[in-house]
Scaffold this active site. Structure first.
Site, PDB file in Angstrom:
ATOM      1  N   HIS A 170     -22.367 -34.390   7.266  1.00  0.00           N
ATOM      2  CA  HIS A 170     -21.452 -33.666   6.386  1.00  0.00           C
ATOM      3  C   HIS A 170     -21.363 -32.210   6.858  1.00  0.00           C
ATOM      4  O   HIS A 170     -21.912 -31.861   7.911  1.00  0.00           O
ATOM      5  CB  HIS A 170     -21.896 -33.801   4.922  1.00  0.00           C
TER       6      HIS A 170
ATOM      7  N   HIS B  22     -24.550 -30.345   8.131  1.00  0.00           N
ATOM      8  CA  HIS B  22     -24.981 -30.630   9.506  1.00  0.00           C
ATOM      9  C   HIS B  22     -24.051 -29.963  10.509  1.00  0.00           C
ATOM     10  O   HIS B  22     -24.488 -29.427  11.535  1.00  0.00           O
ATOM     11  CB  HIS B  22     -25.012 -32.143   9.758  1.00  0.00           C
TER      12      HIS B  22
ATOM     13  N   CYS C 203     -42.017 -37.889  -0.773  1.00  0.00           N
ATOM     14  CA  CYS C 203     -40.560 -38.001  -0.945  1.00  0.00           C
ATOM     15  C   CYS C 203     -39.971 -38.599   0.320  1.00  0.00           C
ATOM     16  O   CYS C 203     -40.072 -37.994   1.388  1.00  0.00           O
ATOM     17  CB  CYS C 203     -39.915 -36.641  -1.225  1.00  0.00           C
TER      18      CYS C 203
ATOM     19  N   CYS D  75     -37.189 -36.517   2.107  1.00  0.00           N
ATOM     20  CA  CYS D  75     -37.696 -35.416   2.939  1.00  0.00           C
ATOM     21  C   CYS D  75     -38.624 -35.926   4.033  1.00  0.00           C
ATOM     22  O   CYS D  75     -38.939 -35.189   4.953  1.00  0.00           O
ATOM     23  CB  CYS D  75     -38.498 -34.414   2.118  1.00  0.00           C
TER      24      CYS D  75
ATOM     25  N   CYS E 138     -39.450 -34.373  -6.546  1.00  0.00           N
ATOM     26  CA  CYS E 138     -39.308 -33.627  -5.293  1.00  0.00           C
ATOM     27  C   CYS E 138     -38.617 -32.284  -5.588  1.00  0.00           C
ATOM     28  O   CYS E 138     -37.584 -32.257  -6.251  1.00  0.00           O
ATOM     29  CB  CYS E 138     -38.470 -34.438  -4.314  1.00  0.00           C
TER      30      CYS E 138
ATOM     31  N   HIS F 248     -34.972 -32.582  -3.826  1.00  0.00           N
ATOM     32  CA  HIS F 248     -34.005 -33.593  -4.264  1.00  0.00           C
ATOM     33  C   HIS F 248     -34.085 -33.926  -5.749  1.00  0.00           C
ATOM     34  O   HIS F 248     -33.249 -34.655  -6.271  1.00  0.00           O
ATOM     35  CB  HIS F 248     -34.212 -34.891  -3.467  1.00  0.00           C
TER      36      HIS F 248
ATOM     37  N   LYS G 142     -27.909 -27.292  -2.964  1.00  0.00           N
ATOM     38  CA  LYS G 142     -27.715 -27.592  -1.552  1.00  0.00           C
ATOM     39  C   LYS G 142     -26.867 -28.849  -1.401  1.00  0.00           C
ATOM     40  O   LYS G 142     -27.149 -29.868  -2.024  1.00  0.00           O
ATOM     41  CB  LYS G 142     -29.089 -27.808  -0.913  1.00  0.00           C
TER      42      LYS G 142
ATOM     43  N   LYS H 152     -26.616 -35.555   0.814  1.00  0.00           N
ATOM     44  CA  LYS H 152     -26.352 -36.947   0.453  1.00  0.00           C
ATOM     45  C   LYS H 152     -27.247 -37.362  -0.710  1.00  0.00           C
ATOM     46  O   LYS H 152     -26.787 -38.002  -1.652  1.00  0.00           O
ATOM     47  CB  LYS H 152     -26.614 -37.811   1.692  1.00  0.00           C
TER      48      LYS H 152
END
Ligand code: MSP
Length: 502
Positions: free
Chosen positions: A18, A21, A126, A129, A147, A150, A299, A302
């Site tokens: 996405h 990246h 997690c 991660c 986490c 996330h 952030k 996904k």
């Protein structure tokens, strides 16, 4: 001529890339192209991080074997990078045979040195991660442990593992962190204060094969696979031929520049510096850390489910170079940037379409109409020369210290100066506008050359239309261009309102 090595993180190919990246990858690509423009011999590495539990689980969920899955997905990454004009020299996959062998050899070296021992690990994990979180790191909510990145429940794991004696490297890691490796410096202080609080604890670096079979087998124990982060970090040296073909390693390692997001800072400093020391290699020259692109403060990711796709931006602006421009225009190393469609549209309209596009269009049209497209060297306007020289210096120094948005502002100052100069000299009123158009074209040549690392295809096409060469850096001064042969006056960017630009 210098030598330069630049890398991106290798991305997990569990889903397509996405804009987060793309953001890191474009920063690295702009840097690679900028160093080439300055005459450096550059090696640019990117790739995919294909092992570990996350990939194993995703493949299982889709009912496909992990290798076929990563084969497909790494192609998706390559396709996006090709659309975005990413000029990498190698696309490494951690399933590449040379990488697998390099990891086994590096780990065997650490094992033979007595830096690895067997133990039991109990902790909260997690999978998104691929990391454990200790007390003080995870979030406690309604009796559950979440986490911190996330906000998903962590899993308790207790199992036999091999540890790397990371704790032995505490003084060494602190010493490296006090040098100028981590950029901006604030990130080094963050890592130092974490070490201050918690110390450097030994790191679990293998997983039982019964649980994580999708990984590189530990060379001393076939019942274990190598922890995906250790496997992944080693890509930066395996890609250069570590340990057997040392010529590239000798040439490029001492000038390694790793671009990373701040989420993977710990691994790229504390862990990576220690692993490198354990295999007798010095730390990288620089670790350049950037903050996140966020949506409503979170952030983009996904796992969070708030992704902005690369396709969405490609469709809106109809030109991959525009996507590169806009992502860099609002980039920042130390502060998160909130994604804003309005802000991107506004920059597209005022900077690309108005300032740059109109300049090119009016100079092109006048050169063709009044001078049959041939504009020759003429007197350089001293005032314009001074302001262009200042802008070039500012852009170069911003690029050398990875301040990409500042570099773009300086580059666009060249175009703004050229527009103001045209308004002053009014070549459309003149019968002999060569001098005025020559000065304006010099600004376009210089500005476009500096812009070429950001917008490589736009720059190439424009150079062809107006009849000039991009760079080299030494030629980026007024009066260096000899002659222009303008074959067309392109409309570079169409303005957008509610709809889209294409
Ligand atoms: N595979 C590991 C990296 C191993 S490197 C030896 C990994 N992969 S990842 O696919 O999760 O990519 C993480 C990186 O993607 C971040 O460090 C950052 O460079 C980039 N980004 C992902 N989301 C991002 C944002 N929302 N904003 C900015 N960068 C982001 O971690």
């Amino acid at each position: 001529m210098g030598v330069f090595y630049v890398t991106t993180p290798i991305y997990y190919p569990n889903a397509e890339p996405h804009i987060g990246h793309a953001y890191t990858t474009i920063m690295a690509d702009v840097t690679a192209r900028w160093r080439r423009l300055c005459g450096d011999d550059v090696f640019f590495l990117t790739g995919t991080d294909e092992h570990g539990l996350k990939l194993q689980k995703t493949a299982e969920e889709r009912g496909i074997d992990p290798k076929s899955f990563v084969d497909q997905m790494s192609e998706v990454f390559k396709r996006y990078w090709s659309i975005l004009g990413i000029s990498y020299d190698r696309f490494i996959r951690t399933t590449d045979e040379d990488h697998v062998q390099a990891v086994r050899k590096a780990l065997m070296k650490m094992y033979s040195k007595g830096l690895i021992y067997k133990g039991v690990y109990r902790g909260w994990y997690c999978t998104s991660c691929e990391a454990f979180y200790g007390p003080g790191e995870y979030i406690e909510e309604g009796g559950r442990k979440l986490c911190p990145s996330h906000r998903k429940p962590l899993e308790l794991m207790e199992e036999e593992t091999y540890f790397f004696k990371l704790s032995q490297f505490e003084d060494y890691v602190r010493e490296q962190l006090s040098k100028d490796i981590v950029h901006p410096r604030g990130y080094a202080r963050e890592v130092l204060s974490k070490i201050e609080r918690e110390g450097l604890r030994d790191l679990s670096i293998t997983r039982p094969k019964t649980r994580v079979y999708w990984g590189i087998e530990a060379p001393w124990d076939p019942n274990h696979t190598v922890y995906v982060w250790i496997d992944a970090l080693l890509n930066y040296v395996s890609a250069l031929g570590y340990p057997d073909n040392t010529s590239r390693l000798e040439k490029y390692w001492s000038v390694a520049h790793h671009f990373i997001g701040k989420d993977i800072l710990w691994f790229h400093t504390a862990v990576w510096f220690a692993v490198l020391a354990a295999i007798d290699l010095p730390p990288p020259r620089k670790v350049i850390v950037h903050a996140f692109i966020t949506l409503q403060g979170l952030k983009i990711s996904k796992s969070v489910g708030n992704v902005v796709t690369i396709d969405a931006l490609l469709q809106r602006y109809g030109n991959p170079d525009v996507v590169r421009y806009l992502l860099m225009r609002f980039s920042s190393l130390d502060k998160d940037v909130e994604f804003s469609a309005e802000q991107l549209d506004a920059a597209y309209n005022t900077e690309l379409a108005d300032t740059f596009g109109n300049l090119v269009r009016r100079v092109g049209v006048l050169a063709k109409k009044k001078l049959d497209g041939v504009v020759t060297r003429d007197r350089v306007d001293p005032e314009l020369e001074t302001s262009v020289r200042r802008a070039v210096d500012r852009a170069a120094s911003a690029l050398n210290s990875f301040r990409f948005s500042e570099a773009l502002i300086a580059i666009f100052d060249v175009f703004r100066e050229a527009n103001a100069y045209l308004n002053r000299t009014e070549p459309w009123r003149s019968d002999s506008p060569n001098e005025s158009l020559y000065n304006a074209l010099e600004c376009i040549r210089i500005g476009t050359s500096l812009l070429s690392p950001f917008m490589p295809r736009v720059a190439e096409n424009l150079a062809r239309s107006l009849g000039f060469e991009i760079g080299p850096f030494e030629a980026l001064r007024m009066g260096a261009g000899e002659e222009y042969r303008v074959s067309e006056a392109p409309i570079l960017f169409k303005k957008i309102r509610g709809g889209s630009a294409s």
